[in-house]
Design a protein around this motif. Structure first.
Motif, PDB file in Angstrom:
ATOM      1  N   GLY A  21       0.797  -1.227   0.000  1.00 52.12           N
ATOM      2  CA  GLY A  21       0.000   0.000   0.000  1.00 52.12           C
ATOM      3  C   GLY A  21       0.825   1.271   0.000  1.00 52.12           C
ATOM      4  O   GLY A  21       0.307   2.345  -0.274  1.00 52.12           O
ATOM      5  N   ASP A  22       2.120   1.173   0.332  1.00 49.28           N
ATOM      6  CA  ASP A  22       2.988   2.352   0.284  1.00 49.28           C
ATOM      7  C   ASP A  22       3.325   2.672  -1.170  1.00 49.28           C
ATOM      8  O   ASP A  22       3.563   1.763  -1.966  1.00 49.28           O
ATOM      9  CB  ASP A  22       4.312   2.090   1.007  1.00 49.28           C
ATOM     10  N   PRO A  23       3.379   3.963  -1.521  1.00 50.59           N
ATOM     11  CA  PRO A  23       3.793   4.297  -2.887  1.00 50.59           C
ATOM     12  C   PRO A  23       5.243   3.878  -3.127  1.00 50.59           C
ATOM     13  O   PRO A  23       6.105   4.111  -2.277  1.00 50.59           O
ATOM     14  CB  PRO A  23       3.642   5.814  -2.957  1.00 50.59           C
ATOM     15  N   PHE A  24       5.482   3.220  -4.249  1.00 51.17           N
ATOM     16  CA  PHE A  24       6.846   2.848  -4.604  1.00 51.17           C
ATOM     17  C   PHE A  24       6.942   2.848  -6.125  1.00 51.17           C
ATOM     18  O   PHE A  24       6.561   1.893  -6.785  1.00 51.17           O
ATOM     19  CB  PHE A  24       7.234   1.477  -4.036  1.00 51.17           C
ATOM     20  N   GLY A  25       7.393   3.987  -6.653  1.00 51.42           N
ATOM     21  CA  GLY A  25       7.494   4.144  -8.094  1.00 51.42           C
ATOM     22  C   GLY A  25       6.286   4.818  -8.702  1.00 51.42           C
ATOM     23  O   GLY A  25       6.067   4.760  -9.911  1.00 51.42           O
ATOM     24  N   LEU A 140      14.191  -0.162 -10.017  1.00 54.77           N
ATOM     25  CA  LEU A 140      12.899   0.127 -10.633  1.00 54.77           C
ATOM     26  C   LEU A 140      13.034   1.207 -11.712  1.00 54.77           C
ATOM     27  O   LEU A 140      12.455   1.090 -12.799  1.00 54.77           O
ATOM     28  CB  LEU A 140      11.881   0.556  -9.582  1.00 54.77           C
ATOM     29  N   LEU A 141      13.807   2.252 -11.426  1.00 50.30           N
ATOM     30  CA  LEU A 141      14.013   3.312 -12.423  1.00 50.30           C
ATOM     31  C   LEU A 141      14.724   2.764 -13.654  1.00 50.30           C
ATOM     32  O   LEU A 141      14.387   3.138 -14.786  1.00 50.30           O
ATOM     33  CB  LEU A 141      14.798   4.472 -11.807  1.00 50.30           C
ATOM     34  N   ASP A 142      15.687   1.867 -13.453  1.00 47.57           N
ATOM     35  CA  ASP A 142      16.371   1.227 -14.588  1.00 47.57           C
ATOM     36  C   ASP A 142      15.396   0.392 -15.406  1.00 47.57           C
ATOM     37  O   ASP A 142      15.414   0.443 -16.633  1.00 47.57           O
ATOM     38  CB  ASP A 142      17.536   0.362 -14.107  1.00 47.57           C
ATOM     39  N   GLU A 143      14.541  -0.382 -14.725  1.00 48.83           N
ATOM     40  CA  GLU A 143      13.539  -1.196 -15.418  1.00 48.83           C
ATOM     41  C   GLU A 143      12.615  -0.326 -16.261  1.00 48.83           C
ATOM     42  O   GLU A 143      12.249  -0.692 -17.378  1.00 48.83           O
ATOM     43  CB  GLU A 143      12.695  -1.981 -14.419  1.00 48.83           C
ATOM     44  N   LYS A 144      12.227   0.828 -15.717  1.00 53.59           N
ATOM     45  CA  LYS A 144      11.329   1.741 -16.433  1.00 53.59           C
ATOM     46  C   LYS A 144      12.081   2.628 -17.429  1.00 53.59           C
ATOM     47  O   LYS A 144      11.468   3.422 -18.131  1.00 53.59           O
ATOM     48  CB  LYS A 144      10.580   2.635 -15.431  1.00 53.59           C
ATOM     49  N   ARG A 145      13.416   2.528 -17.412  1.00 52.17           N
ATOM     50  CA  ARG A 145      14.276   3.345 -18.283  1.00 52.17           C
ATOM     51  C   ARG A 145      14.041   4.836 -18.068  1.00 52.17           C
ATOM     52  O   ARG A 145      13.943   5.606 -19.023  1.00 52.17           O
ATOM     53  CB  ARG A 145      14.105   2.942 -19.738  1.00 52.17           C
ATOM     54  N   LEU A 146      13.954   5.210 -16.804  1.00 53.02           N
ATOM     55  CA  LEU A 146      13.774   6.616 -16.446  1.00 53.02           C
ATOM     56  C   LEU A 146      15.112   7.189 -16.002  1.00 53.02           C
ATOM     57  O   LEU A 146      15.765   6.643 -15.110  1.00 53.02           O
ATOM     58  CB  LEU A 146      12.777   6.760 -15.300  1.00 53.02           C
ATOM     59  N   ASP A 147      15.502   8.284 -16.623  1.00 52.75           N
ATOM     60  CA  ASP A 147      16.708   9.001 -16.236  1.00 52.75           C
ATOM     61  C   ASP A 147      16.279  10.138 -15.321  1.00 52.75           C
ATOM     62  O   ASP A 147      15.393  10.919 -15.675  1.00 52.75           O
ATOM     63  CB  ASP A 147      17.404   9.534 -17.491  1.00 52.75           C
ATOM     64  N   VAL A 148      16.876  10.223 -14.136  1.00 52.07           N
ATOM     65  CA  VAL A 148      16.476  11.239 -13.167  1.00 52.07           C
ATOM     66  C   VAL A 148      17.621  12.197 -12.892  1.00 52.07           C
ATOM     67  O   VAL A 148      18.790  11.880 -13.106  1.00 52.07           O
ATOM     68  CB  VAL A 148      15.976  10.604 -11.842  1.00 52.07           C
ATOM     69  N   GLY A 149      17.271  13.382 -12.383  1.00 53.05           N
ATOM     70  CA  GLY A 149      18.255  14.397 -12.043  1.00 53.05           C
ATOM     71  C   GLY A 149      19.014  14.047 -10.774  1.00 53.05           C
ATOM     72  O   GLY A 149      18.708  13.075 -10.080  1.00 53.05           O
ATOM     73  N   GLU A 150      19.986  14.863 -10.467  1.00 50.71           N
ATOM     74  CA  GLU A 150      20.853  14.641  -9.304  1.00 50.71           C
ATOM     75  C   GLU A 150      20.207  15.076  -7.993  1.00 50.71           C
ATOM     76  O   GLU A 150      20.556  14.580  -6.933  1.00 50.71           O
ATOM     77  CB  GLU A 150      22.171  15.401  -9.487  1.00 50.71           C
ATOM     78  N   VAL A 151      19.280  16.033  -8.047  1.00 50.05           N
ATOM     79  CA  VAL A 151      18.632  16.535  -6.839  1.00 50.05           C
ATOM     80  C   VAL A 151      17.415  15.667  -6.542  1.00 50.05           C
ATOM     81  O   VAL A 151      16.643  15.330  -7.434  1.00 50.05           O
ATOM     82  CB  VAL A 151      18.206  18.014  -7.027  1.00 50.05           C
TER      83      VAL A 151
END
Length: 177
Positions: A21-25, A140-151
């Motif tokens: 139930g906790d948000p994760f992704g 999870l971010l790698d699986e979704k192929r999401l590139d995120v910022g440093e902050v």
């Protein structure tokens, strides 16, 4: 347990970074917050203590400036590496003056958090177990192929000054590029 059956493995503390139930992704819109904050830095071995001291300074600043807290404590991570991290720790304030700019140095001041499209994760447990949560986030971010910022931003759902460390609940926001 019936004879001949193998014993179940013992449960691991904080085996999963979040509870059902906790948000994760979860993709969300992270609204800008005007926070009374202070900048700092720490090594990982004393990181939570540095954050607690920063929040204590901000709490005192709220009282001194007669400002009202208007939200959960946040930490904006400005830099992180193997040696440690730089941060802004703050508390959203009600009625913060629009003209109150952040000081040029690390002193207490009114600052704005990042905002925009974000991915939200949950961590439960002590600060020193967050590496498991961040590993799961990275996977999870790698699986979704999401590139995120440093902050990135942590929003404490439990009070970091009064909650026992093993009972912390923190939302972590990363911002896709």
């Amino acid at each position: 347990m019936e004879a001949g059956q193998p014993a179940a493995p013992p449960p691991q503390a904080n085996e999963l970074p979040a509870q059902p139930g906790d948000p994760f992704g979860e993709e969300v819109e992270f609204a800008e917050r005007r926070i009374l904050s202070i900048k700092g830095g720490a090594g990982w071995e004393n990181g939570f203590e540095a954050l607690r001291q920063a929040f204590e300074t901000v709490q005192a600043g709220l009282a001194e400036r007669k400002l009202t807290a208007d939200g959960k404590p946040v930490v904006v991570y400005l830099r992180a590496d193997d040696a440690g991290f730089d941060f802004e720790a703050g508390i959203p304030v009600a009625g913060a003056p629009e003209t109150a700019d952040a000081p040029a140095d690390d002193r207490l001041g009114i600052r704005r958090t990042p905002s925009g499209r974000a991915v939200r994760f949950t961590h439960r447990g002590a600060f020193d177990t967050m590496d498991r949560t961040y590993d799961a986030m990275t996977n999870l971010l790698d699986e979704k192929r999401l590139d995120v910022g440093e902050v990135y931003v942590e929003e404490y759902q439990t009070d970091p000054l009064t909650t026992p460390q093993d009972q912390l609940r923190v939302f972590i926001y990363v911002f896709p590029k």
